[in-house]
Scaffold this motif. Structure first.
Motif, PDB file in Angstrom:
ATOM      1  N   ASN A 261       0.828  -1.201   0.000  1.00  0.00           N
ATOM      2  CA  ASN A 261       0.000   0.000   0.000  1.00  0.00           C
ATOM      3  C   ASN A 261       0.863   1.252   0.000  1.00  0.00           C
ATOM      4  OD1 ASN A 261      -2.736  -1.074   0.320  1.00  0.00           O
ATOM      5  ND2 ASN A 261      -2.026  -1.819   2.297  1.00  0.00           N
ATOM      6  N   LEU A 262       0.286   2.347  -0.415  1.00  0.00           N
ATOM      7  CA  LEU A 262       0.953   3.635  -0.271  1.00  0.00           C
ATOM      8  C   LEU A 262       1.186   3.906   1.207  1.00  0.00           C
ATOM      9  CD1 LEU A 262       1.857   6.452  -1.309  1.00  0.00           C
ATOM     10  CD2 LEU A 262      -0.515   7.171  -0.944  1.00  0.00           C
ATOM     11  N   ALA A 263       2.397   4.326   1.552  1.00  0.00           N
ATOM     12  CA  ALA A 263       2.728   4.635   2.944  1.00  0.00           C
ATOM     13  C   ALA A 263       2.087   5.947   3.374  1.00  0.00           C
ATOM     14  CB  ALA A 263       4.238   4.720   3.119  1.00  0.00           C
ATOM     15  N   THR A 264       1.494   5.936   4.544  1.00  0.00           N
ATOM     16  CA  THR A 264       0.855   7.145   5.059  1.00  0.00           C
ATOM     17  C   THR A 264       1.852   8.289   5.184  1.00  0.00           C
ATOM     18  OG1 THR A 264      -0.609   5.691   6.332  1.00  0.00           O
ATOM     19  CG2 THR A 264      -0.672   8.033   6.858  1.00  0.00           C
ATOM     20  N   GLU A 265       3.083   7.981   5.594  1.00  0.00           N
ATOM     21  CA  GLU A 265       4.095   9.026   5.741  1.00  0.00           C
ATOM     22  C   GLU A 265       4.423   9.694   4.406  1.00  0.00           C
ATOM     23  OE1 GLU A 265       4.452   6.009   8.906  1.00  0.00           O
ATOM     24  OE2 GLU A 265       4.423   5.887   6.722  1.00  0.00           O
ATOM     25  N   ASP A 266       4.519   8.898   3.342  1.00  0.00           N
ATOM     26  CA  ASP A 266       4.802   9.461   2.020  1.00  0.00           C
ATOM     27  C   ASP A 266       3.670  10.391   1.581  1.00  0.00           C
ATOM     28  OD1 ASP A 266       6.824   7.638   2.360  1.00  0.00           O
ATOM     29  OD2 ASP A 266       6.389   6.469   0.561  1.00  0.00           O
ATOM     30  N   LEU A 267       2.440   9.960   1.870  1.00  0.00           N
ATOM     31  CA  LEU A 267       1.267  10.783   1.551  1.00  0.00           C
ATOM     32  C   LEU A 267       1.275  12.076   2.353  1.00  0.00           C
ATOM     33  CD1 LEU A 267      -1.603  11.254   0.364  1.00  0.00           C
ATOM     34  CD2 LEU A 267      -2.476   9.928   2.313  1.00  0.00           C
ATOM     35  N   VAL A 268       1.503  11.982   3.653  1.00  0.00           N
ATOM     36  CA  VAL A 268       1.452  13.169   4.510  1.00  0.00           C
ATOM     37  C   VAL A 268       2.576  14.141   4.150  1.00  0.00           C
ATOM     38  CG1 VAL A 268       1.634  14.004   6.892  1.00  0.00           C
ATOM     39  CG2 VAL A 268       0.238  11.993   6.371  1.00  0.00           C
ATOM     40  N   TRP A 269       3.746  13.628   3.788  1.00  0.00           N
ATOM     41  CA  TRP A 269       4.827  14.525   3.349  1.00  0.00           C
ATOM     42  C   TRP A 269       4.360  15.370   2.157  1.00  0.00           C
ATOM     43  CZ3 TRP A 269       9.833  15.617   4.999  1.00  0.00           C
ATOM     44  CH2 TRP A 269      10.623  16.346   4.098  1.00  0.00           C
ATOM     45  N   MET A 270       3.727  14.730   1.167  1.00  0.00           N
ATOM     46  CA  MET A 270       3.251  15.469   0.004  1.00  0.00           C
ATOM     47  C   MET A 270       2.155  16.467   0.387  1.00  0.00           C
ATOM     48  SD  MET A 270       1.511  14.183  -3.597  1.00  0.00           S
ATOM     49  CE  MET A 270      -0.139  13.942  -2.933  1.00  0.00           C
ATOM     50  N   SER A 302       8.190   2.414   3.749  1.00  0.00           N
ATOM     51  CA  SER A 302       7.965   3.828   3.436  1.00  0.00           C
ATOM     52  C   SER A 302       9.250   4.575   3.130  1.00  0.00           C
ATOM     53  CB  SER A 302       7.265   4.507   4.623  1.00  0.00           C
ATOM     54  OG  SER A 302       7.326   5.908   4.513  1.00  0.00           O
ATOM     55  N   ARG A 303       9.274   5.281   2.007  1.00  0.00           N
ATOM     56  CA  ARG A 303      10.426   6.099   1.660  1.00  0.00           C
ATOM     57  C   ARG A 303      10.619   7.233   2.663  1.00  0.00           C
ATOM     58  NH1 ARG A 303       7.939   4.614  -3.100  1.00  0.00           N
ATOM     59  NH2 ARG A 303       9.278   3.674  -4.713  1.00  0.00           N
ATOM     60  N   ALA A 304       9.528   7.855   3.089  1.00  0.00           N
ATOM     61  CA  ALA A 304       9.637   8.965   4.026  1.00  0.00           C
ATOM     62  C   ALA A 304      10.174   8.495   5.369  1.00  0.00           C
ATOM     63  CB  ALA A 304       8.287   9.647   4.204  1.00  0.00           C
ATOM     64  N   VAL A 305       9.730   7.332   5.817  1.00  0.00           N
ATOM     65  CA  VAL A 305      10.233   6.805   7.090  1.00  0.00           C
ATOM     66  C   VAL A 305      11.729   6.569   6.989  1.00  0.00           C
ATOM     67  CG1 VAL A 305      10.207   4.823   8.641  1.00  0.00           C
ATOM     68  CG2 VAL A 305       8.053   5.790   7.825  1.00  0.00           C
ATOM     69  N   ARG A 306      12.164   5.980   5.893  1.00  0.00           N
ATOM     70  CA  ARG A 306      13.598   5.711   5.737  1.00  0.00           C
ATOM     71  C   ARG A 306      14.392   7.013   5.673  1.00  0.00           C
ATOM     72  NH1 ARG A 306      13.759   0.674   1.337  1.00  0.00           N
ATOM     73  NH2 ARG A 306      12.550  -0.781   2.608  1.00  0.00           N
ATOM     74  N   ALA A 307      13.899   7.986   4.941  1.00  0.00           N
ATOM     75  CA  ALA A 307      14.624   9.250   4.802  1.00  0.00           C
ATOM     76  C   ALA A 307      14.690  10.017   6.112  1.00  0.00           C
ATOM     77  CB  ALA A 307      13.955  10.116   3.730  1.00  0.00           C
ATOM     78  N   LEU A 308      13.624   9.940   6.885  1.00  0.00           N
ATOM     79  CA  LEU A 308      13.550  10.727   8.120  1.00  0.00           C
ATOM     80  C   LEU A 308      14.180  10.028   9.309  1.00  0.00           C
ATOM     81  CD1 LEU A 308       9.946  12.162   7.684  1.00  0.00           C
ATOM     82  CD2 LEU A 308      12.108  13.412   7.465  1.00  0.00           C
TER      83      LEU A 308
END
Length: 311
Positions: A261-270, A302-308
């Motif tokens: 699924n799309l990661a919630t963190e990636d969505l919220v970042w956008m 999640s990409r955002a989780v990994r980046a953050l």
């Protein structure tokens, strides 16, 4: 160190607020090979609430034979803390599942349909029409009991067995679910093949048939990296409810080509970068997904989780 956040650049034509319909606790955890302990699930949901999530699909009242990971539905649901403004929809596959959910005090349910015959047969063990008939048998008493009902439609943008899916066929299923009484319909890109033009075409078609975008949600998988682009396209034509899974957990166990699924963190970042309110605290959500990833013994997709969370 100060948490990194996106710079904010609002754009015209987008909603001021988006409801994030969190599916990680159900759609995410049902795909785990090992069963997650009930107390961990309950804490996961509590942490999501503390991070600002207000709509969390908590579990599914499906027979444990089919989804043993969610065999603790009754126990889990009774553990959930009730707070004003919080919503805990639950998936119900049939009347038996509905009766179990009602006995636990559920006030919101979700039901499942397919836009293609092959997926209906493989996943629901029936035809499209048979699934819709079964849904009507669940939604009717649910509405009489004062419950809120959501309808999921799988394979809206492509099917691994049948290939391209006619938007008109999807619209017919959506209309039937609305006629049955569903308050909201989630359009599922089950194998992640949708592109922005395809998304707008389907939503525009539904509009010509009198379906208000306010009655629709979108549920994208990121198989081809198109999920965020597809969501932006949906927001531009009036969609304000988006499904996502904390940490990027889950996918579709019945469609082998589907990734998570799309990661919630990636969505919220956008959305944060666009100045669109979700009520979700991104750093707190990231920490929640890190916590769950530790319990699962692997990094969050999640990409955002990994980046953050880089050192």
């Amino acid at each position: 160190m100060t948490a990194r956040l996106p710079q904010v650049f609002p754009h015209a034509g987008l909603p001021a607020h988006v409801t994030v319909y969190e599916v990680g606790a159900r759609d995410g955890l049902q795909n785990e090979q090992a069963t997650v302990p009930t107390e961990v699930k309950a804490e996961f949901i509590e942490r999501l609430v503390d991070a600002g999530s207000t709509v969390i699909e908590a579990t599914s009242f499906v027979h444990p034979k089919w989804v043993p990971q969610l065999a603790d539905a009754e126990v889990l649901f009774k553990l959930l803390e009730r707070r004003p403004g919080l919503r805990y929809p639950v998936l119900v596959p049939n009347l038996r599942g509905y009766d179990r959910a009602l006995a636990c005090g559920a006030s919101e349910i979700a039901v499942f349909a397919s836009a293609t015959e092959t997926f209906a047969q493989r996943n629901l063990n029936t035809t499209i029409d048979g699934a819709l008939t079964d849904i009507e048998a669940v939604v009717t008493p649910a509405l009489q009991a004062g419950l809120w009902a959501r309808g999921y439609v799988s394979m809206c943008f492509g099917d691994p067995w049948e290939g391209p899916v006619d938007p008109g066929a999807v619209a017919t299923v959506v209309e039937r679910l609305l006629t049955a009484g569903c308050h909201e319909i989630s359009l599922g890109d089950t194998i992640g093949t949708a592109t922005p033009g395809h998304v707008r075409t389907l939503i525009d078609l539904l509009g010509t048939r009198g379906v208000d975008p306010a009655r629709l949600a979108v549920h994208f998988h990121d198989t081809y990296g198109q999920a965020l682009a597809n969501i932006l396209a949906a927001l531009q034509v009036g969609i304000t409810t988006v499904d996502a899974s904390a940490g990027g957990l889950g996918g579709c166990p019945y469609a082998e080509s589907a990734t998570g699924n799309l990661a919630t963190e990636d969505l919220v970042w956008m959305l944060d970068g666009l100045g669109i309110d979700t009520g979700i605290d991104l750093p707190a959500l990231v920490e929640t997904s890190r916590w769950m990833a530790d319990h699962l013994g692997r990094p969050a997709p999640s990409r955002a989780v990994r980046a953050l969370t880089k050192d």
